[in-house]
Design a protein around this motif. Sequence first.
Motif, PDB file in Angstrom:
ATOM      1  N   ALA A 268       8.666   3.685   8.929  1.00  0.00           N
ATOM      2  CA  ALA A 268       9.252   2.350   9.139  1.00  0.00           C
ATOM      3  C   ALA A 268       9.070   1.479   7.890  1.00  0.00           C
ATOM      4  O   ALA A 268       9.977   0.760   7.482  1.00  0.00           O
ATOM      5  CB  ALA A 268       8.598   1.681  10.345  1.00  0.00           C
ATOM      6  N   LEU A 269       7.906   1.588   7.262  1.00  0.00           N
ATOM      7  CA  LEU A 269       7.626   0.768   6.078  1.00  0.00           C
ATOM      8  C   LEU A 269       8.472   1.177   4.869  1.00  0.00           C
ATOM      9  O   LEU A 269       8.648   0.414   3.929  1.00  0.00           O
ATOM     10  CB  LEU A 269       6.137   0.844   5.723  1.00  0.00           C
ATOM     11  CG  LEU A 269       5.227   0.045   6.649  1.00  0.00           C
ATOM     12  CD1 LEU A 269       3.785   0.513   6.532  1.00  0.00           C
ATOM     13  CD2 LEU A 269       5.321  -1.446   6.353  1.00  0.00           C
ATOM     14  N   MET A 270       8.985   2.421   4.889  1.00  0.00           N
ATOM     15  CA  MET A 270       9.800   2.896   3.769  1.00  0.00           C
ATOM     16  C   MET A 270      11.293   2.779   4.058  1.00  0.00           C
ATOM     17  O   MET A 270      12.104   3.185   3.246  1.00  0.00           O
ATOM     18  CB  MET A 270       9.478   4.370   3.497  1.00  0.00           C
ATOM     19  CG  MET A 270       8.103   4.569   2.900  1.00  0.00           C
ATOM     20  SD  MET A 270       7.832   6.271   2.424  1.00  0.00           S
ATOM     21  CE  MET A 270       7.653   7.053   3.976  1.00  0.00           C
TER      22      MET A 270
ATOM     23  N   LEU B 173       0.851  -1.208   0.000  1.00  0.00           N
ATOM     24  CA  LEU B 173       0.000   0.000   0.000  1.00  0.00           C
ATOM     25  C   LEU B 173       0.878   1.246   0.000  1.00  0.00           C
ATOM     26  O   LEU B 173       0.647   2.196  -0.752  1.00  0.00           O
ATOM     27  CB  LEU B 173      -0.909   0.018   1.235  1.00  0.00           C
ATOM     28  CG  LEU B 173      -2.041  -1.007   1.281  1.00  0.00           C
ATOM     29  CD1 LEU B 173      -2.751  -0.949   2.621  1.00  0.00           C
ATOM     30  CD2 LEU B 173      -3.030  -0.760   0.149  1.00  0.00           C
ATOM     31  N   VAL B 174       1.906   1.239   0.868  1.00  0.00           N
ATOM     32  CA  VAL B 174       2.786   2.408   0.995  1.00  0.00           C
ATOM     33  C   VAL B 174       3.697   2.534  -0.228  1.00  0.00           C
ATOM     34  O   VAL B 174       3.849   3.623  -0.789  1.00  0.00           O
ATOM     35  CB  VAL B 174       3.603   2.320   2.310  1.00  0.00           C
ATOM     36  CG1 VAL B 174       4.735   3.325   2.332  1.00  0.00           C
ATOM     37  CG2 VAL B 174       2.682   2.524   3.509  1.00  0.00           C
TER      38      VAL B 174
ATOM     39  N   CYS C  76       9.349  16.246   3.215  1.00  0.00           N
ATOM     40  CA  CYS C  76       8.701  15.235   4.074  1.00  0.00           C
ATOM     41  C   CYS C  76       7.267  15.007   3.615  1.00  0.00           C
ATOM     42  O   CYS C  76       6.803  13.868   3.492  1.00  0.00           O
ATOM     43  CB  CYS C  76       8.702  15.679   5.538  1.00  0.00           C
ATOM     44  SG  CYS C  76      10.322  15.610   6.315  1.00  0.00           S
ATOM     45  N   ASN C  77       6.570  16.104   3.357  1.00  0.00           N
ATOM     46  CA  ASN C  77       5.165  16.007   2.939  1.00  0.00           C
ATOM     47  C   ASN C  77       5.005  15.168   1.674  1.00  0.00           C
ATOM     48  O   ASN C  77       3.997  14.490   1.490  1.00  0.00           O
ATOM     49  CB  ASN C  77       4.568  17.397   2.657  1.00  0.00           C
ATOM     50  CG  ASN C  77       4.343  18.209   3.914  1.00  0.00           C
ATOM     51  OD1 ASN C  77       4.094  19.412   3.851  1.00  0.00           O
ATOM     52  ND2 ASN C  77       4.429  17.590   5.072  1.00  0.00           N
ATOM     53  N   PHE C  78       6.011  15.226   0.801  1.00  0.00           N
ATOM     54  CA  PHE C  78       5.901  14.490  -0.470  1.00  0.00           C
ATOM     55  C   PHE C  78       5.641  13.008  -0.226  1.00  0.00           C
ATOM     56  O   PHE C  78       4.897  12.370  -0.962  1.00  0.00           O
ATOM     57  CB  PHE C  78       7.169  14.671  -1.322  1.00  0.00           C
ATOM     58  CG  PHE C  78       7.031  14.056  -2.689  1.00  0.00           C
ATOM     59  CD1 PHE C  78       6.410  14.756  -3.726  1.00  0.00           C
ATOM     60  CD2 PHE C  78       7.464  12.755  -2.932  1.00  0.00           C
ATOM     61  CE1 PHE C  78       6.229  14.173  -4.972  1.00  0.00           C
ATOM     62  CE2 PHE C  78       7.287  12.164  -4.183  1.00  0.00           C
ATOM     63  CZ  PHE C  78       6.678  12.878  -5.200  1.00  0.00           C
ATOM     64  N   ILE C  79       6.250  12.465   0.827  1.00  0.00           N
ATOM     65  CA  ILE C  79       6.029  11.037   1.121  1.00  0.00           C
ATOM     66  C   ILE C  79       5.014  10.841   2.271  1.00  0.00           C
ATOM     67  O   ILE C  79       4.922   9.764   2.856  1.00  0.00           O
ATOM     68  CB  ILE C  79       7.354  10.291   1.423  1.00  0.00           C
ATOM     69  CG1 ILE C  79       8.145  10.988   2.561  1.00  0.00           C
ATOM     70  CG2 ILE C  79       8.218  10.169   0.172  1.00  0.00           C
ATOM     71  CD1 ILE C  79       9.270  10.134   3.120  1.00  0.00           C
ATOM     72  N   GLY C  80       4.269  11.899   2.572  1.00  0.00           N
ATOM     73  CA  GLY C  80       3.217  11.765   3.588  1.00  0.00           C
ATOM     74  C   GLY C  80       3.722  11.779   5.021  1.00  0.00           C
ATOM     75  O   GLY C  80       3.146  11.155   5.904  1.00  0.00           O
ATOM     76  N   ILE C  81       4.837  12.484   5.250  1.00  0.00           N
ATOM     77  CA  ILE C  81       5.400  12.620   6.608  1.00  0.00           C
ATOM     78  C   ILE C  81       5.346  14.101   6.987  1.00  0.00           C
ATOM     79  O   ILE C  81       5.452  14.968   6.103  1.00  0.00           O
ATOM     80  CB  ILE C  81       6.887  12.152   6.620  1.00  0.00           C
ATOM     81  CG1 ILE C  81       7.017  10.729   6.090  1.00  0.00           C
ATOM     82  CG2 ILE C  81       7.519  12.281   8.000  1.00  0.00           C
ATOM     83  CD1 ILE C  81       6.639   9.638   7.015  1.00  0.00           C
ATOM     84  N   LEU C  82       5.250  14.371   8.290  1.00  0.00           N
ATOM     85  CA  LEU C  82       5.147  15.741   8.806  1.00  0.00           C
ATOM     86  C   LEU C  82       3.952  16.484   8.176  1.00  0.00           C
ATOM     87  O   LEU C  82       3.993  17.688   7.922  1.00  0.00           O
ATOM     88  CB  LEU C  82       6.452  16.532   8.545  1.00  0.00           C
ATOM     89  CG  LEU C  82       7.411  16.669   9.755  1.00  0.00           C
ATOM     90  CD1 LEU C  82       7.826  15.320  10.294  1.00  0.00           C
ATOM     91  CD2 LEU C  82       8.633  17.479   9.409  1.00  0.00           C
TER      92      LEU C  82
END
Length: 453
Positions: A297-299, A47-48, A380-386
């Motif tokens: 963690a999944l990435m 999914l990720v 960070c936002n690009f990969i859905g973080i922060l």
Amino acid sequence: MNKDIYLTNNLNNKKEKFVPLDKKKIGMYVCGPTVYDNPHIGNARPLVIFDILFKVLKSKYGNNSVNYVRNITDVDDKIIKSSKEKNISISELTSNIIKGFNDDCKYLSLDEPSQQPKATDHIDLMIEMISSLITKGFAYEKNNHVYFEVNKFDDYGKLSNKKLEDLIAGSRVEISKNKKNVEDFVLWKPSFDDDPFWDSPWGKGRPGWHLECSAMSKKYLGNIFDIHGGGIDLLFPHHENEIAQSRCANNTKSFANYWIHNAFITMSNEKMAKSTGNILKIKDFKKNLDGQVLKLALMSSHYKQPLDWNKKLINDCQNTIEKWYEAYSLVNQKITLNEDILSPLYDDLNTPGYIANLHQLYEKALKGNDTDKNIFVLACNFIGILNKTKEEWLSIKKKKLLISEVDILKNIELRNKARDAKDYNEADRIRNELLDKGVLIEDKDGKTIWKLK
Ligand SMILES: [Zn+2]
């Protein structure tokens, strides 16, 4: 952006430059969940990974140029078995699990796919495809079963690098007296008793699992499309069978041009499988962990490499996100990401390389000005973080740290004792105290359950 995207294509096991059939209409099909049970951490990895690929493709070709189809398998023997075990109807089971699955996707802040078709909405297309395979001589019927005759398709085994002789010699095929050859696989099978069924030219029954992806990819992406993805466990027989069905039914020399598979998750180096009991459901993480920690963690390892799941990994990722929030700032809309930053992701979705870059951008942001901070947050936002503000992160953290699970259960027990003693003031006080700590309790069927507010 002029950079090219490279992907490891399992059709030839090589890293290849991605060249779409039509850069305004890129088609990507990923095998989605079979909705018999809530998804576990192993299901979360594809999914990720494919969400990252979706984002990368959109960044290069434009948001409206990518058609990402992720199906839902809502008819399957595992679903029938689970509904019987739980003593609930199939539709109740599948709608509950689909709801849970969509919640899990939100928790992991994944972009919604362009289409999320359900198998049971496409049975007519599957019947059409089976009829066509019979007419063309690739499939046959016996005792209300329809089978695909594998030896009629010369390219069978090319994706998984398997030879027909080895398949016959091995035990990877289902034995049945209805089959002409052991390696043939089922396209349609009869339903009995209260199993779900659809009317077909071969009697009341239901489709074989492999067929749905051939039927739905044809409907939403056409006979030939760009990318087909899934976990490595689907490479054989599922994807091999999809290729055989689709190419024979559609008279084509190819099906998907790029086949991308992610490796397994292991639990401290032991393969995660139901039989070993190493199952961690995504929903179980929600109480104690923010979705972005799980996502990081999944990435943390490349999708082609196995990912070992352990406590240290989770703690490290929690500490990383915690640290990164020190350099958080609200993003000024005028600032855009320098596209070179995305280079590792363009290079076969090198997520560890991208995370290494994020660490460098963090160091720069910590010492730098607002622009440096904005660039770090955007990357960070690009990969859905922060993607939560610092205040939101702190309040989530506070809730998650304010009270331990053991103390919640202790408090529930004290409240139940107070209620038994008809001391409702005390019972309410405990309930409100838990509520202040972000814990909501509910009394249901004689039991008290709790969840985070
Ligand atoms: Zn599939």
